[in-house]
Write a protein that holds these residues in place. Sequence first.
Motif, mmCIF file in Angstrom:
data_model
loop_
_atom_site.group_PDB
_atom_site.id
_atom_site.type_symbol
_atom_site.label_atom_id
_atom_site.label_comp_id
_atom_site.label_asym_id
_atom_site.label_seq_id
_atom_site.Cartn_x
_atom_site.Cartn_y
_atom_site.Cartn_z
ATOM 1 N N ALA A 29 0.829 -1.208 0.000
ATOM 2 C CA ALA A 29 0.000 0.000 0.000
ATOM 3 C C ALA A 29 0.858 1.251 0.000
ATOM 4 C CB ALA A 29 -0.925 -0.004 1.219
ATOM 5 N N LEU A 30 0.228 2.357 -0.362
ATOM 6 C CA LEU A 30 0.794 3.690 -0.210
ATOM 7 C C LEU A 30 -0.060 4.446 0.792
ATOM 8 C CD1 LEU A 30 1.491 4.756 -3.924
ATOM 9 C CD2 LEU A 30 3.176 4.017 -2.235
ATOM 10 N N ASP A 31 0.586 5.111 1.741
ATOM 11 C CA ASP A 31 -0.195 5.923 2.666
ATOM 12 C C ASP A 31 -0.424 7.314 2.070
ATOM 13 O OD1 ASP A 31 2.100 7.454 3.103
ATOM 14 O OD2 ASP A 31 2.629 6.417 4.950
ATOM 15 N N ASP A 32 -1.083 8.188 2.829
ATOM 16 C CA ASP A 32 -1.453 9.500 2.308
ATOM 17 C C ASP A 32 -0.265 10.426 2.092
ATOM 18 O OD1 ASP A 32 -1.029 9.535 5.025
ATOM 19 O OD2 ASP A 32 -2.494 11.117 5.416
ATOM 20 N N GLU A 33 0.913 10.038 2.579
ATOM 21 C CA GLU A 33 2.116 10.844 2.378
ATOM 22 C C GLU A 33 3.052 10.246 1.330
ATOM 23 O OE1 GLU A 33 3.968 11.493 6.115
ATOM 24 O OE2 GLU A 33 2.400 12.821 6.856
#
Length: 394
Positions: free
Chosen positions: A189-193
């Motif tokens: 996954a990629l987080d919001d940052e």
Amino acid sequence: MTQLKFSANIEDLKEKVMGSDLETMVKSTIVLILNECMEQEREDYLQAAAYERTTERVDYRNGYYERELIMSLGSIKLTVPRTRFGDFSPSIFERYARYDQAFVMSMLEMFVNGVSTRKVTKIVNTLCGETVSKSFVSNLTKKLDPIVNEWAQRPLHTLTLDFVFVDALYIKVRENQKVVSKAVYIAIALDDEGYRHILGLHISHSENEEAWQTFFQQLIGRGVSSPKLVVSDAHNGLVNAIQKSFIGTSWQRCTVHFKRNIIVKMPKEGKKEAIKLLKQIFDASSQKEARQLRDQFLDDYGDQPSFQKACKVLDEGFEDAIQYLGDAIPENFKTHVRSTNSLERLNQEVRRREKIIRIFPNTQSAFRLVGATLMAYEEIIKHNPKKFRIWENK
């Protein structure tokens, strides 16, 4: 500080030193020191010297027995003192067992890095001069099980995971005296940052909707709430599982796989210009521009019989393949969430190690190796967060 009284044959030791037999010299020195340490430990425990009469004595000497201690430099044989009542136990073995964990961890690291059990055995034999069986190494690697299990079940609710990528690869496992194929599901996954995270894995008999739902429910149970996009290929069971498990989440069809699906339907003659226009569609800066280029492609090639199958694939899967261009997706994420390329690279790391094993003896051994590989990669990400932040790698 405890003063050791060396009673070993120093002349023998000196002879070995002068004879330049370094391996024997080192082992003999260690045996000498450890034996004297244990002798002193027993005397401290008894609270009385040999033949000493005292009211503080807690036990009596009762000779010695031999015990082997395997260290990273090889096997040594120690003369262990004992007491009449048997309550005395020297701390040497426990202490050096802890010390030699560095050697054990080195063996485990070899295993995680894709060195087969057979090769690990050969390396240990070369380094230690001792015969270590494959079963010994195999049992040793089982020490990874609780570590991998804890990592695979760790909570994820503290992360804001906006973009989840999922894919499956296949491995061979021995089961009921036959070799079967099993699917390994992996999610990142990629987080919001923009930082990457490896979420976990799941192994099942086949790649179907039920198995994918099981994996997704595990992720949800650990704290993955509905992300903005789930990115994957177009496997029917996978797509259905995404829609049922993540309510309110858009599915992004991997554009790399999608373009391949279209190109394979094109004729060999005259497809060069068609491929060029196809690539422009997915390089568009907005959904509106992508739709205009799609319409242009269909106008240019839709009436050509040899391109009709390719046009049909494009038209039917187009909307699912341009979700990354939506207004809700931040600009600095768009080029990074249109395909599963980042997950494919991780799969290659797993595959590189899996190919050495070729056939896993059971499902747990497969979970152990793949899980340990993902853990190791996650550690690299944690120690180099900026390197793995997506907009640092443009």
